[in-house]
Design a protein around this motif. Structure first.
Motif, PDB file in Angstrom:
ATOM      1  N   PRO A 242       4.812  16.247  14.169  1.00 51.43           N
ATOM      2  CA  PRO A 242       3.964  17.390  14.514  1.00 51.43           C
ATOM      3  C   PRO A 242       2.556  17.168  13.987  1.00 51.43           C
ATOM      4  O   PRO A 242       2.351  16.517  12.952  1.00 51.43           O
ATOM      5  N   ASN A 243       1.579  17.676  14.690  1.00 55.88           N
ATOM      6  CA  ASN A 243       0.171  17.406  14.365  1.00 55.88           C
ATOM      7  C   ASN A 243      -0.173  17.705  12.916  1.00 55.88           C
ATOM      8  O   ASN A 243      -0.847  16.908  12.247  1.00 55.88           O
ATOM      9  N   SER A 244       0.250  18.855  12.403  1.00 57.38           N
ATOM     10  CA  SER A 244      -0.095  19.234  11.034  1.00 57.38           C
ATOM     11  C   SER A 244       0.541  18.285  10.026  1.00 57.38           C
ATOM     12  O   SER A 244      -0.085  17.914   9.020  1.00 57.38           O
ATOM     13  N   GLU A 245       1.781  17.886  10.268  1.00 55.61           N
ATOM     14  CA  GLU A 245       2.456  16.955   9.360  1.00 55.61           C
ATOM     15  C   GLU A 245       1.789  15.580   9.394  1.00 55.61           C
ATOM     16  O   GLU A 245       1.633  14.922   8.358  1.00 55.61           O
ATOM     17  N   PHE A 246       1.416  15.141  10.594  1.00 58.11           N
ATOM     18  CA  PHE A 246       0.757  13.844  10.732  1.00 58.11           C
ATOM     19  C   PHE A 246      -0.549  13.832   9.957  1.00 58.11           C
ATOM     20  O   PHE A 246      -0.857  12.886   9.230  1.00 58.11           O
ATOM     21  N   ARG A 247      -1.334  14.908  10.089  1.00 56.47           N
ATOM     22  CA  ARG A 247      -2.621  15.001   9.412  1.00 56.47           C
ATOM     23  C   ARG A 247      -2.439  14.896   7.898  1.00 56.47           C
ATOM     24  O   ARG A 247      -3.152  14.150   7.219  1.00 56.47           O
ATOM     25  N   LYS A 248      -1.489  15.654   7.374  1.00 56.25           N
ATOM     26  CA  LYS A 248      -1.243  15.638   5.935  1.00 56.25           C
ATOM     27  C   LYS A 248      -0.802  14.257   5.472  1.00 56.25           C
ATOM     28  O   LYS A 248      -1.253  13.755   4.433  1.00 56.25           O
ATOM     29  N   LEU A 249       0.073  13.629   6.229  1.00 54.54           N
ATOM     30  CA  LEU A 249       0.588  12.304   5.872  1.00 54.54           C
ATOM     31  C   LEU A 249      -0.530  11.271   5.826  1.00 54.54           C
ATOM     32  O   LEU A 249      -0.667  10.515   4.845  1.00 54.54           O
ATOM     33  N   ILE A 250      -1.336  11.227   6.876  1.00 55.05           N
ATOM     34  CA  ILE A 250      -2.392  10.218   6.967  1.00 55.05           C
ATOM     35  C   ILE A 250      -3.479  10.463   5.923  1.00 55.05           C
ATOM     36  O   ILE A 250      -3.952   9.530   5.265  1.00 55.05           O
ATOM     37  N   HIS A 251      -3.867  11.711   5.745  1.00 59.48           N
ATOM     38  CA  HIS A 251      -4.889  12.013   4.734  1.00 59.48           C
ATOM     39  C   HIS A 251      -4.411  11.636   3.338  1.00 59.48           C
ATOM     40  O   HIS A 251      -5.164  11.074   2.535  1.00 59.48           O
ATOM     41  N   LYS A 252      -3.159  11.917   3.041  1.00 57.98           N
ATOM     42  CA  LYS A 252      -2.590  11.566   1.733  1.00 57.98           C
ATOM     43  C   LYS A 252      -2.590  10.045   1.549  1.00 57.98           C
ATOM     44  O   LYS A 252      -2.949   9.533   0.475  1.00 57.98           O
ATOM     45  N   ARG A 253      -2.210   9.320   2.580  1.00 59.20           N
ATOM     46  CA  ARG A 253      -2.151   7.858   2.504  1.00 59.20           C
ATOM     47  C   ARG A 253      -3.545   7.269   2.279  1.00 59.20           C
ATOM     48  O   ARG A 253      -3.724   6.342   1.481  1.00 59.20           O
ATOM     49  N   ILE A 254      -4.525   7.807   2.973  1.00 59.62           N
ATOM     50  CA  ILE A 254      -5.890   7.308   2.855  1.00 59.62           C
ATOM     51  C   ILE A 254      -6.423   7.535   1.440  1.00 59.62           C
ATOM     52  O   ILE A 254      -6.998   6.631   0.815  1.00 59.62           O
ATOM     53  N   VAL A 255      -6.245   8.744   0.927  1.00 57.35           N
ATOM     54  CA  VAL A 255      -6.736   9.061  -0.418  1.00 57.35           C
ATOM     55  C   VAL A 255      -6.060   8.173  -1.454  1.00 57.35           C
ATOM     56  O   VAL A 255      -6.726   7.631  -2.360  1.00 57.35           O
ATOM     57  N   GLU A 256      -4.760   7.992  -1.349  1.00 53.34           N
ATOM     58  CA  GLU A 256      -4.028   7.155  -2.305  1.00 53.34           C
ATOM     59  C   GLU A 256      -4.516   5.710  -2.262  1.00 53.34           C
ATOM     60  O   GLU A 256      -4.634   5.050  -3.300  1.00 53.34           O
ATOM     61  N   GLU A 257      -4.808   5.207  -1.052  1.00 51.86           N
ATOM     62  CA  GLU A 257      -5.272   3.818  -0.937  1.00 51.86           C
ATOM     63  C   GLU A 257      -6.627   3.639  -1.613  1.00 51.86           C
ATOM     64  O   GLU A 257      -6.857   2.655  -2.311  1.00 51.86           O
ATOM     65  N   VAL A 258      -7.520   4.593  -1.414  1.00 52.73           N
ATOM     66  CA  VAL A 258      -8.847   4.485  -2.013  1.00 52.73           C
ATOM     67  C   VAL A 258      -8.773   4.687  -3.528  1.00 52.73           C
ATOM     68  O   VAL A 258      -9.369   3.925  -4.301  1.00 52.73           O
ATOM     69  N   GLU A 259      -8.039   5.700  -3.974  1.00 54.12           N
ATOM     70  CA  GLU A 259      -7.912   5.926  -5.420  1.00 54.12           C
ATOM     71  C   GLU A 259      -7.268   4.733  -6.108  1.00 54.12           C
ATOM     72  O   GLU A 259      -7.601   4.426  -7.260  1.00 54.12           O
ATOM     73  N   GLY A 260      -6.395   4.036  -5.398  1.00 51.98           N
ATOM     74  CA  GLY A 260      -5.706   2.896  -5.979  1.00 51.98           C
ATOM     75  C   GLY A 260      -6.582   1.685  -6.207  1.00 51.98           C
ATOM     76  O   GLY A 260      -6.181   0.748  -6.917  1.00 51.98           O
ATOM     77  N   CYS A 261      -7.780   1.666  -5.614  1.00 52.45           N
ATOM     78  CA  CYS A 261      -8.648   0.499  -5.815  1.00 52.45           C
ATOM     79  C   CYS A 261      -9.903   0.832  -6.609  1.00 52.45           C
ATOM     80  O   CYS A 261     -10.778  -0.020  -6.773  1.00 52.45           O
ATOM     81  N   LEU A 262     -10.018   2.064  -7.127  1.00 53.49           N
ATOM     82  CA  LEU A 262     -11.219   2.449  -7.881  1.00 53.49           C
ATOM     83  C   LEU A 262     -11.416   1.589  -9.124  1.00 53.49           C
ATOM     84  O   LEU A 262     -12.534   1.154  -9.425  1.00 53.49           O
ATOM     85  N   GLU A 263     -10.339   1.347  -9.860  1.00 53.25           N
ATOM     86  CA  GLU A 263     -10.459   0.523 -11.076  1.00 53.25           C
ATOM     87  C   GLU A 263     -10.924  -0.880 -10.735  1.00 53.25           C
ATOM     88  O   GLU A 263     -11.777  -1.462 -11.425  1.00 53.25           O
ATOM     89  N   ASP A 264     -10.395  -1.427  -9.639  1.00 59.38           N
ATOM     90  CA  ASP A 264     -10.781  -2.773  -9.218  1.00 59.38           C
ATOM     91  C   ASP A 264     -12.254  -2.816  -8.825  1.00 59.38           C
ATOM     92  O   ASP A 264     -12.969  -3.781  -9.151  1.00 59.38           O
ATOM     93  N   ILE A 265     -12.734  -1.776  -8.150  1.00 61.92           N
ATOM     94  CA  ILE A 265     -14.147  -1.712  -7.759  1.00 61.92           C
ATOM     95  C   ILE A 265     -15.026  -1.672  -9.007  1.00 61.92           C
ATOM     96  O   ILE A 265     -16.033  -2.391  -9.109  1.00 61.92           O
ATOM     97  N   GLY A 266     -14.656  -0.826  -9.959  1.00 64.42           N
ATOM     98  CA  GLY A 266     -15.417  -0.734 -11.201  1.00 64.42           C
ATOM     99  C   GLY A 266     -15.474  -2.056 -11.942  1.00 64.42           C
ATOM    100  O   GLY A 266     -16.531  -2.444 -12.470  1.00 64.42           O
ATOM    101  N   ASN A 267     -14.358  -2.759 -11.982  1.00 65.80           N
ATOM    102  CA  ASN A 267     -14.330  -4.059 -12.656  1.00 65.80           C
ATOM    103  C   ASN A 267     -15.217  -5.080 -11.941  1.00 65.80           C
ATOM    104  O   ASN A 267     -15.905  -5.889 -12.593  1.00 65.80           O
TER     105      ASN A 267
END
Length: 302
Positions: A242-267
């Motif tokens: 369903p559209n609302s579930e898809f939106r939540k899933l994809i947004h969550k995945r995107i945020v997690e991917e970016v947050e997961g590389c913040l330390e690497d970017i800083g280094n």
């Protein structure tokens, strides 16, 4: 001095998912945007529409816009001619998006873009993708040199961008040999101020930003703007949600991917010796990034 964009409707194509510093000790700002989702797909059509006018603001100077103010069709053609053939294009969509974010979100006016200096569609211009300036709250200023990268893997994109900025700052190439860099860039800006419709007072002010003097009542620091596009995978089963579930899933995945590389970017910023500079980072995910960027640019410049 105003931004080049006639309006900031460009931002209406996106949802802002995250604004953060790269690490808790830095001033560096990272903004994660995702294209709005329509029927479980990123709405690339909306972005294409919203880039039509900014493409002109990015590709041609204020002086050219003034000359063609009563000939919008000819102005659009002149701007589109600046871009390479979209099928052979690797970087210009990222450069255009960085320009739009720096102007629409950061409110940092363009001084010069490299696309303005191209004399043919096959000509590459080395150096920063564009140069903007920003007035800070304390009355001081920053010159913002732009760099954009679009890769499937987000960490590779950041590494390529930061390596390019390291070489740009230190005026060396991959082999450690000398090449033009940030000091040449200042000369390039100064020599091309006449291409813009700046008043004499504005030209004097911009020259003071480029070459500060001892009598100035403000300081100028070099900063960097980065645009990173990366690929997000979406399965066929996920597209059936369903559209609302898809939106939540994809947004969550995107945020997690970016947050997961913040330390690497800083280094990487520290490893490249760039930690004295402020960074303004804009990140956008795409599906099938190699195809998507060609399709988007084709519609914008055709």
């Amino acid at each position: 001095m105003n931004i080049s964009l006639e309006n900031t409707d460009f931002l209406n194509s996106f949802d802002l998912l995250l604004e953060t510093t790269i690490d808790k000790h830095s001033r560096d700002r990272l903004s994660l945007y995702a294209l709005k989702i329509n029927a479980n797909e990123f709405n690339y059509s909306s972005l294409q529409e919203q880039l039509l006018d900014p493409m002109i603001d990015y590709a041609v100077s204020r002086e050219v816009k003034k000359q063609y103010s009563n000939r919008p069709g000819a102005l659009s053609k002149k701007a589109r001619e600046k871009f390479k053939e979209y099928s052979k294009n690797d970087g210009e969509l990222g450069e255009l998006l960085l320009f739009c974010f720096l102007e629409a979100h950061l409110k940092a006016p363009k001084i010069l873009s490299k696309l303005e200096l191209k004399t043919s569609t096959k000509m590459y211009v080395n150096g920063a993708d564009g140069v903007h300036f920003l007035e800070l709250e304390d009355g001081n200023y920053q010159l913002i040199f732009g760099e954009s990268k679009m890769y499937k893997e987000i960490k590779s994109a950041f590494d390529k961008a930061l390596k390019s900025l390291y070489e740009f700052k230190n005026e060396i190439n991959e082999s450690g040999e000398s090449k033009s860099g940030i000091n040449y860039e200042r000369t390039l800006i100064s020599d091309n101020l006449s291409k813009e419709t700046f008043s004499e007072d504005e030209k004097k002010f911009l020259k003071a930003l480029i070459y500060p003097s001892e009598n100035q009542n403000f300081y100028v620091d070099d900063a960097f703007g980065i645009f990173v596009g990366f690929e997000i995978e979406v399965s066929k089963d996920e597209k059936c949600l369903p559209n609302s579930e898809f939106r939540k899933l994809i947004h969550k995945r995107i945020v997690e991917e970016v947050e997961g590389c913040l330390e690497d970017i800083g280094n990487k910023i520290k490893n490249y010796g760039l930690q004295g500079h402020d960074f303004y980072v804009y990140v956008v995910p795409f599906t099938d990034i190699d195809t998507s960027r060609k399709v988007i640019l084709k519609e914008v410049i055709s």
